[in-house]
Design a protein around this motif. Structure first.
Motif, PDB file in Angstrom:
ATOM      1  N   LYS A 194      41.806  75.377  54.727  1.00 41.67           N
ATOM      2  CA  LYS A 194      40.786  76.436  54.684  1.00 41.67           C
ATOM      3  C   LYS A 194      40.739  77.115  53.321  1.00 41.67           C
ATOM      4  O   LYS A 194      39.662  77.459  52.828  1.00 41.67           O
ATOM      5  CB  LYS A 194      41.064  77.477  55.768  1.00 41.67           C
ATOM      6  CG  LYS A 194      40.478  77.138  57.108  1.00 41.67           C
ATOM      7  CD  LYS A 194      40.506  78.343  58.028  1.00 41.67           C
ATOM      8  CE  LYS A 194      39.900  77.976  59.367  1.00 41.67           C
ATOM      9  NZ  LYS A 194      39.891  79.089  60.310  1.00 41.67           N
ATOM     10  N   ALA A 250      39.849  69.388  62.965  1.00 38.39           N
ATOM     11  CA  ALA A 250      39.322  70.652  63.493  1.00 38.39           C
ATOM     12  C   ALA A 250      40.416  71.435  64.212  1.00 38.39           C
ATOM     13  O   ALA A 250      40.528  72.653  64.067  1.00 38.39           O
ATOM     14  CB  ALA A 250      38.159  70.371  64.449  1.00 38.39           C
ATOM     15  N   SER A 258      29.597  76.470  61.808  1.00 41.58           N
ATOM     16  CA  SER A 258      29.509  76.002  60.421  1.00 41.58           C
ATOM     17  C   SER A 258      30.774  75.250  60.026  1.00 41.58           C
ATOM     18  O   SER A 258      30.743  74.339  59.191  1.00 41.58           O
ATOM     19  CB  SER A 258      29.281  77.186  59.473  1.00 41.58           C
ATOM     20  OG  SER A 258      30.432  77.998  59.420  1.00 41.58           O
ATOM     21  N   GLU A 259      31.912  75.591  60.657  1.00 37.84           N
ATOM     22  CA  GLU A 259      33.165  74.883  60.362  1.00 37.84           C
ATOM     23  C   GLU A 259      33.127  73.456  60.892  1.00 37.84           C
ATOM     24  O   GLU A 259      33.681  72.536  60.274  1.00 37.84           O
ATOM     25  CB  GLU A 259      34.345  75.644  60.961  1.00 37.84           C
ATOM     26  CG  GLU A 259      34.585  76.995  60.290  1.00 37.84           C
ATOM     27  CD  GLU A 259      35.699  77.796  60.943  1.00 37.84           C
ATOM     28  OE1 GLU A 259      36.347  78.581  60.234  1.00 37.84           O
ATOM     29  OE2 GLU A 259      35.917  77.646  62.165  1.00 37.84           O
ATOM     30  N   GLN A 297      42.174  74.538  62.336  1.00 37.83           N
ATOM     31  CA  GLN A 297      41.445  75.578  63.072  1.00 37.83           C
ATOM     32  C   GLN A 297      40.034  75.782  62.520  1.00 37.83           C
ATOM     33  O   GLN A 297      39.629  76.880  62.164  1.00 37.83           O
ATOM     34  CB  GLN A 297      42.246  76.883  63.083  1.00 37.83           C
ATOM     35  CG  GLN A 297      43.595  76.703  63.784  1.00 37.83           C
ATOM     36  CD  GLN A 297      44.374  77.986  63.951  1.00 37.83           C
ATOM     37  OE1 GLN A 297      44.174  78.936  63.220  1.00 37.83           O
ATOM     38  NE2 GLN A 297      45.270  78.005  64.927  1.00 37.83           N
ATOM     39  N   LEU A 298      39.305  74.677  62.455  1.00 39.95           N
ATOM     40  CA  LEU A 298      37.902  74.699  62.025  1.00 39.95           C
ATOM     41  C   LEU A 298      37.054  74.435  63.265  1.00 39.95           C
ATOM     42  O   LEU A 298      36.762  73.281  63.598  1.00 39.95           O
ATOM     43  CB  LEU A 298      37.663  73.625  60.953  1.00 39.95           C
ATOM     44  CG  LEU A 298      38.418  73.831  59.639  1.00 39.95           C
ATOM     45  CD1 LEU A 298      38.426  72.560  58.808  1.00 39.95           C
ATOM     46  CD2 LEU A 298      37.809  74.973  58.840  1.00 39.95           C
ATOM     47  N   THR A 299      36.681  75.481  63.970  1.00 38.72           N
ATOM     48  CA  THR A 299      36.050  75.294  65.275  1.00 38.72           C
ATOM     49  C   THR A 299      34.722  76.034  65.450  1.00 38.72           C
ATOM     50  O   THR A 299      34.036  75.818  66.446  1.00 38.72           O
ATOM     51  CB  THR A 299      37.012  75.753  66.399  1.00 38.72           C
ATOM     52  OG1 THR A 299      37.460  77.074  66.097  1.00 38.72           O
ATOM     53  CG2 THR A 299      38.206  74.831  66.514  1.00 38.72           C
ATOM     54  N   TYR A 300      34.346  76.920  64.553  1.00 37.62           N
ATOM     55  CA  TYR A 300      33.063  77.617  64.671  1.00 37.62           C
ATOM     56  C   TYR A 300      31.952  76.713  64.152  1.00 37.62           C
ATOM     57  O   TYR A 300      32.211  75.743  63.434  1.00 37.62           O
ATOM     58  CB  TYR A 300      33.119  78.956  63.944  1.00 37.62           C
ATOM     59  CG  TYR A 300      34.056  79.923  64.623  1.00 37.62           C
ATOM     60  CD1 TYR A 300      33.767  80.395  65.902  1.00 37.62           C
ATOM     61  CD2 TYR A 300      35.250  80.319  64.019  1.00 37.62           C
ATOM     62  CE1 TYR A 300      34.637  81.243  66.560  1.00 37.62           C
ATOM     63  CE2 TYR A 300      36.131  81.176  64.673  1.00 37.62           C
ATOM     64  CZ  TYR A 300      35.820  81.641  65.950  1.00 37.62           C
ATOM     65  OH  TYR A 300      36.680  82.466  66.602  1.00 37.62           O
ATOM     66  N   THR A 351      31.449  71.451  58.447  1.00 39.16           N
ATOM     67  CA  THR A 351      32.374  71.158  57.356  1.00 39.16           C
ATOM     68  C   THR A 351      33.301  70.008  57.717  1.00 39.16           C
ATOM     69  O   THR A 351      33.537  69.100  56.907  1.00 39.16           O
ATOM     70  CB  THR A 351      33.216  72.411  57.019  1.00 39.16           C
ATOM     71  OG1 THR A 351      32.329  73.451  56.607  1.00 39.16           O
ATOM     72  CG2 THR A 351      34.224  72.125  55.922  1.00 39.16           C
ATOM     73  N   VAL A 352      33.826  70.035  58.953  1.00 39.69           N
ATOM     74  CA  VAL A 352      34.694  68.942  59.409  1.00 39.69           C
ATOM     75  C   VAL A 352      33.949  67.610  59.330  1.00 39.69           C
ATOM     76  O   VAL A 352      34.494  66.599  58.872  1.00 39.69           O
ATOM     77  CB  VAL A 352      35.178  69.212  60.857  1.00 39.69           C
ATOM     78  CG1 VAL A 352      35.754  67.953  61.485  1.00 39.69           C
ATOM     79  CG2 VAL A 352      36.212  70.335  60.859  1.00 39.69           C
TER      80      VAL A 352
END
Ligand SMILES: [Zn+2]
Length: 414
Positions: free
Chosen positions: A295, A331, A340-341, A335-338, A344-345
């Protein structure tokens, strides 16, 4: 037109779209196209995206899990010895035969470009590179395939490797690899990096190293790699995989190194699956994840990508290989779970990796190369959630794979 894909969803655009392919390239993209084509594909309910990119994969070791002896001690050291036993017996044809089904699976899962690492050391000599070059030839016209000459036992501490690296570049390797953190001293680490830059410049190639793959906060080859990339004018031409030690640095030093990585335009590959099983092995209680500061790197504007790394080998028993699954792991781990994240993933297993490989014509607009995947899910979130079939996969406009989900649900009393 050669191909017309009807009614697919695109990322970041409302509604459904038609896309036409002529030869190797995307010819037209509109809400509705009134053209005829030799082949028409129904894209209804599907997400149409540029091909997935697996930018770090050890095809020379893959599938050894099916033929190796058991790892009795359940240690990394024994996994290394098992690998050496096989490596002594490798032939180029054996490697290509063993790895070809894995390349096929990647294509079925929508991978249109791979960067394959081949060990270069006195144990296997140039054979792994020869094997992956044969594999590359077998898949000509079906996937973009790059071979990295990768000094798996380091260079300075393993006499004879430097000469083998030179020979592998002469044989046709596409990328200069490196493993600087595995040298015994900081001085040797710097000599290792310097050697790789000299070789890359002389052969006109890019660089992709495995960097600081350890929880040791004193492993600092990423900083030196970034500085050398800037000094040599290699911005945008260097990738660094793992960089786990960056997570162990104190925050002020980490910020400095991230700034250098950004300035050097280095791509950082964070490969969640292999790191989860290989790092933090001595931890008790909570086990660290072995993952770099994903992040923070993203927030600083660094190009971050994610790759499969290993499939069914002495180090990792799984691997489909599927870049959507790779993204799903990333993810969780970062912890890329929203919403826009999740976008990104998805970029990390596609566009960001494509940027690292400097793929020409990558994208989904008229004129781009028709390396495309039709995913049986309407959104990026559903693609990452469900890992659904890839209805159609195109490489350079050519249909290279098709899949369908076939399940029947029988209701009670029906
Ligand atoms: Zn690796």
């Amino acid at each position: 037109m050669t191909v017309l894909i009807r009614g697919a969803y695109l990322r970041g655009r409302e509604g459904s779209w038609d896309l036409a392919i002529e030869g190797e390239r995307i010819a037209a993209l509109d809400r509705s196209l009134e053209v005829s084509a030799e082949r028409e594909i129904d894209g209804a309910g599907c997400l149409l995206v540029p091909g997935l990119v697996n930018g770090h994969m050890h095809f020379d070791k893959c599938m050894l899990g099916d033929v190796m002896r058991p790892n009795e001690s359940q240690t990394l050291q024994e996994a290394i010895y098992i690998t050496w036993d096989h490596k002594r017996e490798y032939t180029p044809a054996e490697i290509a035969d063993r790895a070809a089904p894995v390349v096929d699976r990647g294509i079925v899962h929508g991978t249109t470009a791979v960067r394959a690492f081949a060990d270069v050391d006195p144990i296997g000599g140039t054979v792994p590179v020869e094997g992956l070059l044969e594999l590359k030839a077998r898949f000509e016209g079906e996937t973009h395939f790059e071979v990295v000459a990768f000094p798996q036992e380091a260079i300075v501490r393993e006499p004879g490797t430097a000469v083998l690296m030179e020979e592998c570049m002469r044989l046709g390797a596409d990328v200069v690899g490196g493993l600087p953190w595995y040298e015994r001293t900081d001085g040797a680490m710097r000599d290792h990096v310097d050697f790789c830059f000299e070789l890359a410049e002389r052969t006109g190639k890019d660089i992709h190293m495995l960097v600081d793959d350890t929880d040791d906060a004193y492993s600092r080859s990423l900083e030196y790699l970034a500085v050398r990339a800037i000094e040599e004018g290699y911005q945008g031409r260097v990738s660094a995989s793992h960089c786990g030690a960056l997570a162990a640095y104190d925050h002020s030093h980490a910020e400095k190194v991230i700034g250098l990585v950004r300035e050097a335009e280095i791509t950082v590959f964070s490969n969640a699956q292999i790191s989860l099983v290989m790092d933090g092995r001595n931890d008790r209680g909570l086990i660290r994840r072995g993952t770099t500061r994903v992040k923070e790197l993203l927030a600083a504007g660094v190009n971050v990508a994610s790759a499969q790394d290993d499939v069914n080998d002495p180090y990792y028993p799984f691997g489909r290989p599927d870049q959507l699954e790779v993204g799903q792991y990333m993810a969780h781990v970062a912890q890329l779970t929203y919403p826009s994240e999740l976008e990104t993933v998805f970029d990390m297993v596609s566009a960001n990796a494509a940027r690292a490989l400097r793929l020409d014509g990558y994208g989904i607009e008229p004129g781009a190369l028709a390396d495309l995947v039709l995913i049986e899910a309407p959104t990026v979130r559903d693609a990452l959630r469900l890992l659904p079939p890839r209805r159609a996969v195109f490489h350079r406009g050519r249909l290279v794979a098709e899949s369908r989900a076939e399940s029947v649900r029988h209701r009670a009393g029906g």
